[in-house]
Scaffold this motif. Structure first.
Motif, PDB file in Angstrom:
ATOM      1  N   ARG A 132      35.096  43.191  35.165  1.00  0.00           N
ATOM      2  CA  ARG A 132      35.727  42.309  36.067  1.00  0.00           C
ATOM      3  C   ARG A 132      37.495  42.722  35.770  1.00  0.00           C
ATOM      4  O   ARG A 132      38.305  43.595  37.186  1.00  0.00           O
ATOM      5  CB  ARG A 132      35.527  41.009  36.487  1.00  0.00           C
ATOM      6  CG  ARG A 132      34.767  40.842  37.217  1.00  0.00           C
ATOM      7  CD  ARG A 132      34.039  39.067  37.339  1.00  0.00           C
ATOM      8  NE  ARG A 132      32.308  39.390  37.975  1.00  0.00           N
ATOM      9  CZ  ARG A 132      31.585  38.796  37.945  1.00  0.00           C
ATOM     10  NH1 ARG A 132      31.985  36.884  37.088  1.00  0.00           N
ATOM     11  NH2 ARG A 132      30.376  38.754  38.302  1.00  0.00           N
TER      12      ARG A 132
ATOM     13  N   GLU B 231      37.688  46.560  36.362  1.00  0.00           N
ATOM     14  CA  GLU B 231      38.198  46.773  37.532  1.00  0.00           C
ATOM     15  C   GLU B 231      39.215  46.305  38.452  1.00  0.00           C
ATOM     16  O   GLU B 231      39.076  47.018  39.171  1.00  0.00           O
ATOM     17  CB  GLU B 231      36.838  46.740  38.110  1.00  0.00           C
ATOM     18  CG  GLU B 231      35.410  47.143  37.960  1.00  0.00           C
ATOM     19  CD  GLU B 231      34.012  46.208  37.883  1.00  0.00           C
ATOM     20  OE1 GLU B 231      32.874  46.861  38.104  1.00  0.00           O
ATOM     21  OE2 GLU B 231      34.115  44.739  38.338  1.00  0.00           O
ATOM     22  N   THR B 232      39.710  44.978  37.792  1.00  0.00           N
ATOM     23  CA  THR B 232      41.003  44.537  38.571  1.00  0.00           C
ATOM     24  C   THR B 232      42.090  45.457  38.301  1.00  0.00           C
ATOM     25  O   THR B 232      42.603  45.854  39.586  1.00  0.00           O
ATOM     26  CB  THR B 232      41.259  43.245  38.080  1.00  0.00           C
ATOM     27  OG1 THR B 232      40.081  42.532  38.822  1.00  0.00           O
ATOM     28  CG2 THR B 232      42.580  42.825  39.592  1.00  0.00           C
TER      29      THR B 232
ATOM     30  N   ASP C 119      26.013  34.562  34.112  1.00  0.00           N
ATOM     31  CA  ASP C 119      27.348  34.997  34.969  1.00  0.00           C
ATOM     32  C   ASP C 119      26.620  34.959  36.513  1.00  0.00           C
ATOM     33  O   ASP C 119      24.838  34.777  35.762  1.00  0.00           O
ATOM     34  CB  ASP C 119      27.520  36.937  35.123  1.00  0.00           C
ATOM     35  CG  ASP C 119      27.943  37.738  35.955  1.00  0.00           C
ATOM     36  OD1 ASP C 119      29.497  36.918  36.240  1.00  0.00           O
ATOM     37  OD2 ASP C 119      27.539  38.601  35.813  1.00  0.00           O
TER      38      ASP C 119
ATOM     39  N   HIS D  28      26.585  37.240  39.633  1.00  0.00           N
ATOM     40  CA  HIS D  28      27.641  38.733  40.424  1.00  0.00           C
ATOM     41  C   HIS D  28      27.271  37.986  41.413  1.00  0.00           C
ATOM     42  O   HIS D  28      28.761  38.150  42.698  1.00  0.00           O
ATOM     43  CB  HIS D  28      26.323  39.458  40.035  1.00  0.00           C
ATOM     44  CG  HIS D  28      27.191  40.807  40.842  1.00  0.00           C
ATOM     45  ND1 HIS D  28      28.556  41.370  40.643  1.00  0.00           N
ATOM     46  CD2 HIS D  28      26.418  41.946  41.723  1.00  0.00           C
ATOM     47  CE1 HIS D  28      28.405  42.504  41.391  1.00  0.00           C
ATOM     48  NE2 HIS D  28      28.046  42.738  42.010  1.00  0.00           N
TER      49      HIS D  28
ATOM     50  N   ALA E 218      30.100  35.573  42.074  1.00  0.00           N
ATOM     51  CA  ALA E 218      31.732  36.436  41.842  1.00  0.00           C
ATOM     52  C   ALA E 218      32.124  38.118  43.211  1.00  0.00           C
ATOM     53  O   ALA E 218      32.869  37.331  44.139  1.00  0.00           O
ATOM     54  CB  ALA E 218      31.528  37.190  41.147  1.00  0.00           C
ATOM     55  N   GLN E 219      30.621  38.182  44.130  1.00  0.00           N
ATOM     56  CA  GLN E 219      31.414  38.267  45.467  1.00  0.00           C
ATOM     57  C   GLN E 219      32.009  37.330  46.706  1.00  0.00           C
ATOM     58  O   GLN E 219      32.821  37.380  47.074  1.00  0.00           O
ATOM     59  CB  GLN E 219      30.047  39.465  46.102  1.00  0.00           C
ATOM     60  CG  GLN E 219      29.767  40.217  44.879  1.00  0.00           C
ATOM     61  CD  GLN E 219      28.300  41.472  46.026  1.00  0.00           C
ATOM     62  OE1 GLN E 219      28.279  41.690  47.302  1.00  0.00           O
ATOM     63  NE2 GLN E 219      27.348  41.520  45.593  1.00  0.00           N
TER      64      GLN E 219
ATOM     65  N   ASN F  75      42.410  36.634  37.116  1.00  0.00           N
ATOM     66  CA  ASN F  75      40.791  37.720  37.270  1.00  0.00           C
ATOM     67  C   ASN F  75      40.947  38.502  36.119  1.00  0.00           C
ATOM     68  O   ASN F  75      40.093  38.211  35.577  1.00  0.00           O
ATOM     69  CB  ASN F  75      40.687  38.438  38.418  1.00  0.00           C
ATOM     70  CG  ASN F  75      39.294  38.570  38.587  1.00  0.00           C
ATOM     71  OD1 ASN F  75      38.899  36.943  38.797  1.00  0.00           O
ATOM     72  ND2 ASN F  75      39.398  39.349  39.489  1.00  0.00           N
TER      73      ASN F  75
ATOM     74  N   ARG G 130      32.810  37.186  30.757  1.00  0.00           N
ATOM     75  CA  ARG G 130      32.204  36.952  32.235  1.00  0.00           C
ATOM     76  C   ARG G 130      32.820  35.616  32.363  1.00  0.00           C
ATOM     77  O   ARG G 130      32.010  34.486  31.480  1.00  0.00           O
ATOM     78  CB  ARG G 130      31.648  37.167  32.845  1.00  0.00           C
ATOM     79  CG  ARG G 130      31.942  38.915  33.138  1.00  0.00           C
ATOM     80  CD  ARG G 130      30.630  39.642  34.075  1.00  0.00           C
ATOM     81  NE  ARG G 130      30.568  41.194  34.178  1.00  0.00           N
ATOM     82  CZ  ARG G 130      29.648  41.622  34.653  1.00  0.00           C
ATOM     83  NH1 ARG G 130      28.870  41.338  35.613  1.00  0.00           N
ATOM     84  NH2 ARG G 130      29.229  43.125  34.658  1.00  0.00           N
TER      85      ARG G 130
ATOM     86  N   THR H  39      35.123  39.463  42.715  1.00  0.00           N
ATOM     87  CA  THR H  39      34.138  40.626  42.188  1.00  0.00           C
ATOM     88  C   THR H  39      35.699  41.936  42.649  1.00  0.00           C
ATOM     89  O   THR H  39      35.731  41.421  43.439  1.00  0.00           O
ATOM     90  CB  THR H  39      33.311  40.867  42.660  1.00  0.00           C
ATOM     91  OG1 THR H  39      31.948  40.663  41.553  1.00  0.00           O
ATOM     92  CG2 THR H  39      32.684  42.848  42.153  1.00  0.00           C
TER      93      THR H  39
ATOM     94  N   GLN I 199      35.507  45.015  43.913  1.00  0.00           N
ATOM     95  CA  GLN I 199      34.795  45.678  44.484  1.00  0.00           C
ATOM     96  C   GLN I 199      35.328  44.673  45.967  1.00  0.00           C
ATOM     97  O   GLN I 199      34.690  45.027  47.001  1.00  0.00           O
ATOM     98  CB  GLN I 199      34.050  45.935  44.310  1.00  0.00           C
ATOM     99  CG  GLN I 199      34.279  46.890  42.895  1.00  0.00           C
ATOM    100  CD  GLN I 199      33.629  46.269  41.835  1.00  0.00           C
ATOM    101  OE1 GLN I 199      34.932  45.198  41.797  1.00  0.00           O
ATOM    102  NE2 GLN I 199      32.574  47.016  41.356  1.00  0.00           N
ATOM    103  N   SER I 200      34.484  43.403  46.035  1.00  0.00           N
ATOM    104  CA  SER I 200      34.286  42.398  47.432  1.00  0.00           C
ATOM    105  C   SER I 200      35.972  42.068  48.072  1.00  0.00           C
ATOM    106  O   SER I 200      35.956  42.311  49.034  1.00  0.00           O
ATOM    107  CB  SER I 200      33.532  41.089  46.323  1.00  0.00           C
ATOM    108  OG  SER I 200      33.154  40.024  47.587  1.00  0.00           O
TER     109      SER I 200
END
Length: 318
Positions: free
Chosen positions: A116, A119-120, A185, A187, A190-191, A232, A238, A244, A246-247
């Motif tokens: 995460r 990805e951030t 975790d 997922h 997180a979304q 984040n 995690r 997330t 992407q979300s």
């Protein structure tokens, strides 16, 4: 008029990858985690790999020829297939991007063993195009794709479905009460957290398909919300406190009406270790109109199933 055939702007691909079998990588973990965890299957599966990233890359080269550059984001590692001299020409448009590059200015949060934060910070990849597609290393293209499968007139095509937040669903409230805190975790939550940050009362649940993203959406949001970004990226592993990325980005695009929603996933999703061999064969040989394949936890597959899958992938990308 919507162009359904081609986009006339550059599109890059980004893949996050780690080789958890690397002893140096494991040594880097030890100051932050109990040594016994390194032998726990559920922990290791987030880091272990069977060189499936080669098939991810090969599937992009074969089925998405419109991709300009492929960036592999990793921590001082290089996939073995890229080390071979005979492959240099075939993979000339691939670059390795180290975590230190994308964490420039915030290196105090390295090392990280958590997708995460990585990805951030994807938007910090040097020379990354405005439009890019993010792949996990267990995602593959399985049919020819067009750029418009991912972007339409510059807007990301988001594949998913609208769902209520867990706290608004009785069954999920009961399940969360008894099971959530026992999980490493979640997922789904997180979304939902990403959607809430964007101001939504429900969330657009995305699935394990490649994610079309726009760099400027990251830049504009985090420029004004640096504290959210820092929160984040500060977790080395995690945490249920994270969202997330992407979300968050998807919901910002929805909020700004700068995306196209598509409920046709065109996805084959397989949790590899949980399927019998006959089930794997059945699913893999009935691709029909599917474009995407996700094969999770290949590292946990028994050898016979793994051999079949890798042979199937080898034939796919020939």
């Amino acid at each position: 008029m919507i162009n359904n055939e081609i986009n006339d702007y550059p599109i890059d691909a980004v893949i996050s990858w780690v080789d958890g079998n690397d002893k140096d990588h494991q040594e880097k973990m030890l100051p932050y985690v109990e040594k016994k965890l390194l032998n726990v299957k559920e922990f290791r599966t987030r880091f272990d790999q069977v060189d499936e990233i080669k098939f991810t890359v090969d599937s992009i080269l074969k089925f998405a020829p419109f991709i300009r550059n492929i960036y592999i984001v990793t921590d001082n590692q290089t996939p073995s297939f890229l080390k071979l001299k005979e492959n240099q020409s075939k993979y000339s448009n691939i670059s390795i991007v180290d975590h230190k590059i994308i964490f420039s200015g915030v290196k105090e949060y390295l090392p990280t063993f958590n997708c995460r934060p990585i990805e951030t910070r994807l938007y910090k990849i040097p020379n990354l195009s405005e439009h890019f597609i993010y792949f996990n290393d267990d995602m593959f293209l399985i049919k020819p794709t067009k750029s418009t499968d991912f972007f339409t007139d510059g807007f990301p095509v988001l594949r998913g479905e609208w769902k209520k937040f867990d706290e608004n669903r009785l069954a999920k409230k009961i399940a969360n009460k008894f099971f959530n805190n026992k999980k490493l975790d979640n997922h789904r939550l997180a979304q939902q957290k990403g959607a809430k940050i964007a101001g939504f009362k429900k969330y657009y649940k995305f699935h394990h398909v490649p994610y079309p993203l726009r760099k400027s959406t990251f830049e504009k949001f985090f420029e004004s919300n640096k504290d959210i970004e820092v929160e984040n990226i500060r977790y080395r592993f995690r945490s249920l406190k994270q969202f997330t990325p992407q979300s968050l980005i998807n919901h910002l695009e929805i909020k700004n009406k700068t995306c196209v929603l598509n409920n046709k996933l065109q996805l084959i999703y397989i949790k590899s270790s949980r399927f019998f061999l006959w089930q794997l064969k059945y699913k893999l040989n009935r691709t029909n109109s599917k474009l995407f394949l996700c094969l999770q936890s290949l590292d946990q597959c028994e050898q016979k199933k793994l051999d079949y899958i890798l042979n199937w992938l080898t034939f796919l990308v020939k």
